[in-house]
Write an enzyme that holds these catalytic residues in place. Structure first.
Site, short mmCIF file in Angstrom:
data_model
loop_
_atom_site.label_atom_id
_atom_site.label_comp_id
_atom_site.label_asym_id
_atom_site.label_seq_id
_atom_site.Cartn_x
_atom_site.Cartn_y
_atom_site.Cartn_z
N ARG A 29 0.83 -1.22 0.00
CA ARG A 29 0.00 0.00 0.00
C ARG A 29 0.85 1.25 0.00
O ARG A 29 0.60 2.20 -0.73
CB ARG A 29 -0.83 0.02 1.28
N ILE A 30 1.87 1.25 0.88
CA ILE A 30 2.70 2.44 1.03
C ILE A 30 3.55 2.64 -0.21
O ILE A 30 3.60 3.74 -0.78
CB ILE A 30 3.58 2.35 2.30
N ILE A 66 12.44 3.88 4.72
CA ILE A 66 11.30 4.20 5.58
C ILE A 66 10.66 2.90 6.07
O ILE A 66 9.50 2.90 6.51
CB ILE A 66 10.23 5.07 4.86
N SER A 67 11.44 1.79 6.02
CA SER A 67 10.86 0.51 6.42
C SER A 67 11.26 0.18 7.87
O SER A 67 10.53 0.54 8.80
CB SER A 67 11.28 -0.59 5.45
N ARG A 68 12.38 -0.50 8.03
CA ARG A 68 12.91 -0.77 9.37
C ARG A 68 14.43 -0.73 9.26
O ARG A 68 14.98 -1.13 8.23
CB ARG A 68 12.50 -2.18 9.85
N ASP A 103 14.75 7.25 7.80
CA ASP A 103 13.75 7.58 8.82
C ASP A 103 13.79 6.53 9.93
O ASP A 103 13.22 6.72 11.00
CB ASP A 103 12.34 7.63 8.20
N GLU A 155 16.72 2.79 17.49
CA GLU A 155 16.26 4.17 17.40
C GLU A 155 16.13 4.73 18.83
O GLU A 155 15.33 4.19 19.60
CB GLU A 155 14.89 4.26 16.72
N HIS A 192 12.12 8.64 13.00
CA HIS A 192 10.96 7.79 12.72
C HIS A 192 9.70 8.65 12.54
O HIS A 192 8.72 8.48 13.27
CB HIS A 192 10.76 6.73 13.81
N GLY A 250 7.69 8.64 10.04
CA GLY A 250 6.63 7.79 9.49
C GLY A 250 5.22 8.33 9.51
O GLY A 250 4.74 8.92 8.55
#
Lengths: 268, 328
Positions: free
Chosen positions: B161-162, B242-244, B268, B273, B292, B294
């Site tokens: 989706r993203i 922008i995932s992990r 991000d 973190e 993060h 997000g």
């Protein structure tokens, strides 16, 4: 002119902080005999009749009556970029000198910068980066939030080439787009980006979450955004300026303007 | 349960640096009797049997066997976001507990974060901002040029989706779009954004000017981008994550950025973190790191809570969950 002699073109300077880029010299020197202001001033008598064009880079050299009077074979002034508020067009015209700018190459990158600023500002990117790298940071608080861009209302002041490209980009973020312009755009152009015309700038200012200035600097747009206009804006709104600093009244708001800077190999 | 009594919802904490946002509490209290972990731990037996749902906020509370065993009437756990790598889905399912996440609430905002990072990196926004506000005017315009976005190639790794919302946005920036995904998208979906499928990740890495990581963290995507992948990328390319954090081999990334194997990175997410304050990534000029971001907007966070509540209420009423997550 001797055959095969390249035309003499005046530039302000080469290299340094604001000079013509060294990388562009190859291209320019293939076509022109480049003369810097320094070289010109050292040899005015000879060079003033040879110079047929001026390439204005970052608004330099400043073109005044004195210069125009000395360069009696000057045919054209080519200004880098699209803004020409630094040129006295009437004066140049009175000397029979043509003026050109570069509207096509700048619009995409300038529109990109407008979007970059809007996203960076709303999501607090610079601040966030500082937090992420600061030696004092121990954790990222979960209640540290920014503002949403997707679905928000963008008001574009000045819907020329650049403003329209911003609208095309903003549409993909599902933004509601309002615009204010000297003239209304064609219906098909409006529908293509879902933009709604605001004949009165006040209507745009009152409804927008983001107000983006993409207007040319003219006597009419000078200090277009002042105390009155800022007070019409929502308290939650952000002002983005990619036009000229003088379009906003610096005393009343923080300056957020930017030159577009993106270098691509010049194509003929 | 007595008539009129609201179902009991367990959360980790309210407020502070990690807790449920105060602005969400009235909405939650409209539907649930809110219990914090602290209150639960003070009275495990009595509170334990009342809890029917858990709302996970930024991965807390930790769901382990012990907790599941103490909540005999737990029906559903709702996760605040779509990343599920902090959960043992098989374990949760083995207790007969349903699991939900919040895909609708997060996708646009996270896609915006990806685009914000791409543009900020391409145009060296952080760097030039610092120059612009610095007391000294000692710089050359020629030295702070960025890279062009229009006409450049964006390689999206993970086209869920993203990832798809990123493609929609990137198309408007006149970017050429490649994507790599476990499964190929439908033809009309590809055509709508002008995206070309790369069955092999190598092909995407070799062609992309911007590589954006939008995958879930799974055993298969752990260190998906390492030395080999970075070396396949163009030296002028930018990596955006922008995932992990764990999807990237951070040591390999540091080396690649230091030696010009790739141009720049915008992260991000990192592992952990925040990063330790002496980490090499913090010192590199060609890296933007964000905390993060997000889904960190008022609107998205509130929508996440709304989506979670919707799922919890569905589960408690025996209805199908709008965003149920099954163990794969």
């Amino acid at each position: 002119m001797e055959s095969q002699e390249l035309p003499y073109v005046l530039v302000d300077c080469i290299g340094g902080r604001l000079g013509v880029y060294e990388d562009h010299l190859g291209f320019l020197k293939k076509r022109f005999h480049l003369i810097t202001m320094k070289e010109y001033l050292e040899n005015k008598t000879f060079l003033s009749k040879k110079i047929r064009a001026i390439y204005v880079w970052y608004h330099k050299p400043a073109i005044n009556e004195e210069l125009l009077q000395s360069l009696n074979n000057l045919k054209v002034v080519a200004s880098a970029g699209v803004g020409i508020d630094h040129l006295d067009l009437k004066l140049l015209s009175s000397y029979g000198v043509k003026v050109s700018n570069t509207p096509f190459v700048v619009s995409t990158d300038t529109a990109d910068m407008g979007m970059a600023l809007m996203l960076a500002s709303s999501r607090r990117l610079v601040e966030g980066h500082e937090m992420a790298v600061s030696p004092d940071t121990e954790y990222f608080p979960v209640d540290w939030l920014g503002a949403e861009v997707s679905g928000a209302t963008l008001g574009i002041v000045g819907m020329g080439k650049i403003g329209y490209k911003v609208a095309e980009r903003a549409k993909a973020f599902e933004m509601k787009i309002l615009y204010h312009n000297r003239n209304q755009r064609k219906k098909e152009e409006e529908s293509a980006v879902g933009a709604i015309y605001c004949k009165k700038i006040d209507d745009l200012l009152q409804q927008s979450d983001f107000v983006l200035l993409a207007a040319t600097l003219t006597p009419q747009t000078h200090k277009l955004i002042g105390k009155r206009e800022l007070e019409l804006m929502k308290p939650t709104a952000t002002l983005i300026n990619i036009s000229r600093g003088k379009v906003q009244n610096k005393q009343n708001c923080i300056k957020v303007w930017w030159h577009d800077k993106s270098w691509e190999n010049l194509q003929l | 349960m007595e008539e009129g009594e609201l179902p009991w919802l367990l959360v980790n904490e309210v407020g502070g640096i990690r807790g449920i946002l105060h602005s969400h509490v009235p909405f939650l209290k409209k539907h649930f009797h809110l219990i914090t972990m602290k209150e639960f731990l003070e009275n495990r037996k009595d509170v334990g049997k009342m809890v029917q749902a858990i709302y996970l906020w930024w991965h807390k509370p930790v769901i382990d066997k012990e907790l599941l065993q103490s909540l005999p009437n737990l029906k559903v756990i709702a996760n605040s976001g779509v990343g599920m790598d902090h959960l043992d889905l098989k374990l949760i399912a083995s207790f007969g507990v349903k699991m939900a996440n919040a895909p609708r609430a997060v996708s646009s905002t996270t896609a915006d974060t990806g685009m914000a990072l791409l543009l900020a990196s391409a145009r060296r926004l952080v760097e030039v901002h610092n120059i612009s506000i610095s007391p000294s005017m000692d710089y050359c315009e020629a030295d702070i040029l960025g890279v062009k976005v229009a006409g450049a190639t964006l390689g999206i790794i993970g086209m869920g989706r993203i990832g798809y919302k990123i493609a929609v946005r990137a198309k408007a920036f006149e970017m050429n779009i490649l994507y790599h995904n476990r499964t190929r998208r439908k033809v009309h979906e590809e055509q709508a954004v002008g995206a070309t499928y790369c069955k092999k990740i190598d092909s995407l890495l070799q062609q992309a000017d911007f590589v954006m990581l939008v995958v879930s963290l799974t055993p298969q995507t752990h260190k998906l981008i390492g030395k080999r992948e970075l070396e396949l990328m163009k030296p002028t390319a930018t990596l955006i994550n922008i995932s992990r954090g764990a999807v990237v081999d951070q040591e390999a990334l540091v080396a690649a950025l230091q030696t010009g194997v790739i141009r720049a990175a915008a992260l991000d997410v990192t592992s952990p973190e925040p990063l330790p304050r002496d980490h090499a990534l913090l010192k590199l000029k060609n890296v933007i790191i964000t905390p993060h971001l997000g889904i960190k907007t008022d609107k998205a966070t509130y929508m996440i809570t709304e989506e979670a509540v919707e799922n919890i209420l569905a589960a408690l009423n025996g209805l199908p969950l709008p965003s149920e997550v099954l163990p794969s």
